[in-house]
Design a protein around this motif. Structure first.
Motif, mmCIF file in Angstrom:
data_model
loop_
_atom_site.group_PDB
_atom_site.id
_atom_site.type_symbol
_atom_site.label_atom_id
_atom_site.label_comp_id
_atom_site.label_asym_id
_atom_site.label_seq_id
_atom_site.Cartn_x
_atom_site.Cartn_y
_atom_site.Cartn_z
ATOM 1 N N CYS A 8 0.916 -1.370 0.032
ATOM 2 C CA CYS A 8 0.022 0.001 0.115
ATOM 3 C C CYS A 8 0.988 1.060 0.002
ATOM 4 N N VAL A 9 1.811 1.362 0.945
ATOM 5 C CA VAL A 9 2.644 2.593 0.932
ATOM 6 C C VAL A 9 3.490 2.719 -0.140
ATOM 7 N N ARG A 10 4.144 1.648 -1.021
ATOM 8 C CA ARG A 10 4.812 1.913 -2.128
ATOM 9 C C ARG A 10 4.090 2.212 -3.189
ATOM 10 N N ARG A 11 2.739 1.844 -3.291
ATOM 11 C CA ARG A 11 1.679 2.332 -4.329
ATOM 12 C C ARG A 11 1.471 3.779 -4.206
ATOM 13 N N LEU A 12 1.183 4.089 -2.828
ATOM 14 C CA LEU A 12 0.763 5.507 -2.522
ATOM 15 C C LEU A 12 2.008 6.574 -3.064
ATOM 16 N N GLU A 13 3.314 5.957 -2.681
ATOM 17 C CA GLU A 13 4.235 6.807 -3.061
ATOM 18 C C GLU A 13 4.422 7.013 -4.609
ATOM 19 N N ARG A 14 4.212 6.159 -5.424
ATOM 20 C CA ARG A 14 4.196 6.156 -6.890
ATOM 21 C C ARG A 14 3.080 6.768 -7.213
ATOM 22 N N LYS A 15 1.921 6.919 -6.896
ATOM 23 C CA LYS A 15 0.791 7.439 -7.675
ATOM 24 C C LYS A 15 0.405 8.725 -6.873
ATOM 25 N N LEU A 16 0.967 9.290 -5.833
ATOM 26 C CA LEU A 16 0.639 10.474 -5.266
ATOM 27 C C LEU A 16 1.941 11.256 -5.330
ATOM 28 N N SER A 17 1.468 12.460 -5.837
ATOM 29 C CA SER A 17 2.600 13.473 -5.837
ATOM 30 C C SER A 17 2.995 14.026 -4.544
ATOM 31 N N PRO A 18 4.221 14.365 -4.134
ATOM 32 C CA PRO A 18 4.492 14.732 -2.685
ATOM 33 C C PRO A 18 3.710 15.952 -2.249
ATOM 34 N N ASP A 19 3.096 16.789 -2.891
ATOM 35 C CA ASP A 19 2.289 17.923 -2.369
ATOM 36 C C ASP A 19 0.708 17.529 -2.317
ATOM 37 N N GLU A 20 0.191 16.157 -2.568
ATOM 38 C CA GLU A 20 -1.199 15.890 -2.564
ATOM 39 C C GLU A 20 -1.173 15.068 -1.082
ATOM 40 N N ALA A 21 -0.241 14.508 -0.239
ATOM 41 C CA ALA A 21 -0.602 13.836 0.893
ATOM 42 C C ALA A 21 0.740 13.608 1.544
ATOM 43 N N ASP A 22 0.635 13.645 2.958
ATOM 44 C CA ASP A 22 1.720 13.159 3.868
ATOM 45 C C ASP A 22 1.536 11.610 4.313
ATOM 46 N N ILE A 23 2.635 10.816 4.049
ATOM 47 C CA ILE A 23 2.445 9.125 4.079
ATOM 48 C C ILE A 23 3.263 9.036 5.372
ATOM 49 N N THR A 24 2.503 8.227 6.279
ATOM 50 C CA THR A 24 3.283 7.902 7.520
ATOM 51 C C THR A 24 2.877 6.333 7.540
ATOM 52 N N LEU A 25 4.038 5.722 8.205
ATOM 53 C CA LEU A 25 3.951 4.233 8.286
ATOM 54 C C LEU A 25 4.369 3.837 9.812
#
Length: 457
Positions: A21-38
């Motif tokens: 999930c995290v890797r796909r979010l990183e690939r498909k979301l631009s950095p300014d669209e969301a902050d991702i935390t694991l």
């Protein structure tokens, strides 16, 4: 957009589902669209299906622990700790960090992939005297323990003690239990040749399960084939039997037999992480009840998948069918749930998860295996090639693939080694010491903690 207004996506768990999930979010979301935390206690993804091979020494622990910090291109923030509660109303996840501090992590979207823990029952002495096969530390610890039993038996002058140390009991006739018994039996069979004072006939492995069949998911023919392979190796298989009582020096079966042993390995299934119970939401046999798009009903920003969620199995077309807790489904659900999180964030419709099971593989060590890819029944070397080929291809990085392949080749050419790594030098540990199942809060404790934090703010 500035950092204050960016949506916060929190992923709980770094297993197959969470990492995909995290890797796909990183690939498909631009950095300014969301902050991702694991949130994860360990900064690696563990390839669970190969744990028995770590326990038997075929693979090194590092080869199946894929580092999440190895690449410089990933932008996800990793919080080293365990999620111990979730307040859906306040949109806060309560985390116990590795230094023991309890912190609140707010989110706008949360993906719950905390996985599962070993399923236990109210059997006297079980959690005090049994080992599991669910974590990397457990696999390494069990290997040390098994080899130490050979050393202790070799040095003992008491015939009864020697015989007890050379008996091993594995409970659970599923994949984990069957592969664990198969791999460790091969280890002791090879190791005893280096102990001239030990009679090889004293080494006895017992595999028991309350079910009437061994690995029923494989079908009758392959299940019987696996049972025949283990039987030829001298593993005593008892079906329709479980544990009535466990002690430090013996185990009592439900059929009345008492087995003198210092080794009880418990692999009788899994249950969803205790984190799920902190939500106070509807569950199905302990797994969070979600829709086919892996959303928690009534909470658009809450998703759950993997072992911890009862995801409807749309491919079966049967009412009430849910996806089994396997790596195959978790990996695909991880990618799919990432797409649904992005769709929710962008105001687009979500899609249901549909995946037809590709088959099953069981590695019994050496040239022995049974596999059922796409419904085709295989045995022996062809099954072994399919089993190891599947596991190898499923490893996420080329570094992990290289390490595993190197270990397999080295083991095939040079044979086993029988080195204890030192885990036995500390206080003896059992099943209850590895999975921290007592760390979680109740729903009331979560609510009280979050309310207290809000008042302090």
């Amino acid at each position: 957009m500035n950092t204050v207004t960016r949506p916060r996506i929190l992923v709980v768990g770094a297993g197959f589902a969470g990492v995909e999930c995290v890797r796909r979010l990183e690939r498909k979301l631009s950095p300014d669209e969301a902050d991702i935390t694991l949130v994860t206690p360990f900064a690696y993804q563990l390839y669970l299906p190969l744990l028995p091979q770590v326990a038997s020494g075929v693979l090194t622990p590092q080869s199946i622990a894929v580092s999440l910090r190895r690449s410089k291109k990933y932008r996800t923030r990793i919080i080293p700790g365990g999620a111990i509660g979730v307040d859906l109303k306040a949109k806060v996840c309560v985390i116990r960090t590795i230094n023991g501090e309890i912190v609140d992590q707010p989110y706008d979207y949360i993906v719950l992939a905390p996985g599962s823990v070993t399923r236990t029952f109210d059997i006297p002495g079980l959690t005090d005297h049994a080992f599991g096969m669910k974590t990397l530390a457990e696999a390494a610890y069990v290997r040390d323990h098994v080899i130490s039993q050979l050393d202790l038996a070799d040095s003992s002058h008491d015939e009864a003690e020697r015989a007890a140390r050379l008996q091993f009991v594995v409970v659970g006739g599923g994949y984990a239990g069957t592969e664990t018994a198969a791999c460790l039996q091969r280890l002791t069979h090879a190791a005893v040749k280096r102990y001239p004072r030990i009679d090889p006939g004293l080494i006895k492995w017992h595999l028991i399960d309350i079910a009437p069949k061994l690995m029923p998911e494989l079908g009758d023919k392959l299940g019987r084939s696996a049972q025949a392979i283990l039987g030829r190796r001298g593993i005593d298989i008892s079906l329709g039997v479980s544990i009535a009582k466990a002690g430090p020096e013996e185990v009592t079966f439900t059929d009345g037999r008492v087995i003198p042993t210092r080794t009880l390995i418990w692999t009788a299934g899994v249950v969803a992480s205790p984190l799920i119970a902190t939500l106070g939401a509807e569950t199905v046999r302990g797994r969070l009840a979600v829709t086919a798009d892996m959303n928690l009903p009534g909470h658009d920003g809450v998703f759950a998948l993997g072992d911890a969620a009862a995801v409807p199995d749309e491919a079966k077309g049967e009412e009430g069918a849910v996806c089994p807790p396997t790596a195959q489904h978790a990996m695909r659900q991880g990618k799919h749930v990432a797409d649904n999180v992005i769709a929710t964030l962008r105001g687009l419709p979500r899609s249901p998860y549909i995946h037809k099971d590709l088959g099953l593989v069981v590695d019994l060590g050496g040239k022995d295996a049974v596999s059922k890819p796409l419904g085709i029944e295989l045995r022996g070397v062809p099954a072994q090639a399919v089993a190891r080929g599947y596991h190898w291809s499923a490893l996420r990085t080329n570094v992990a693939k290289t390490r595993v392949m190197t270990n397999w080749v080295l083991n095939a050419l040079a044979g086993d080694d029988f080195v204890r790594t030192g885990f036995q030098s500390r206080k003896p540990a059992t099943l209850k010491d590895f999975e921290y199942t007592n760390s979680y809060l109740t729903p009331e404790q979560v609510r009280a903690h979050v309310d207290g934090s809000e008042r302090q703010d």
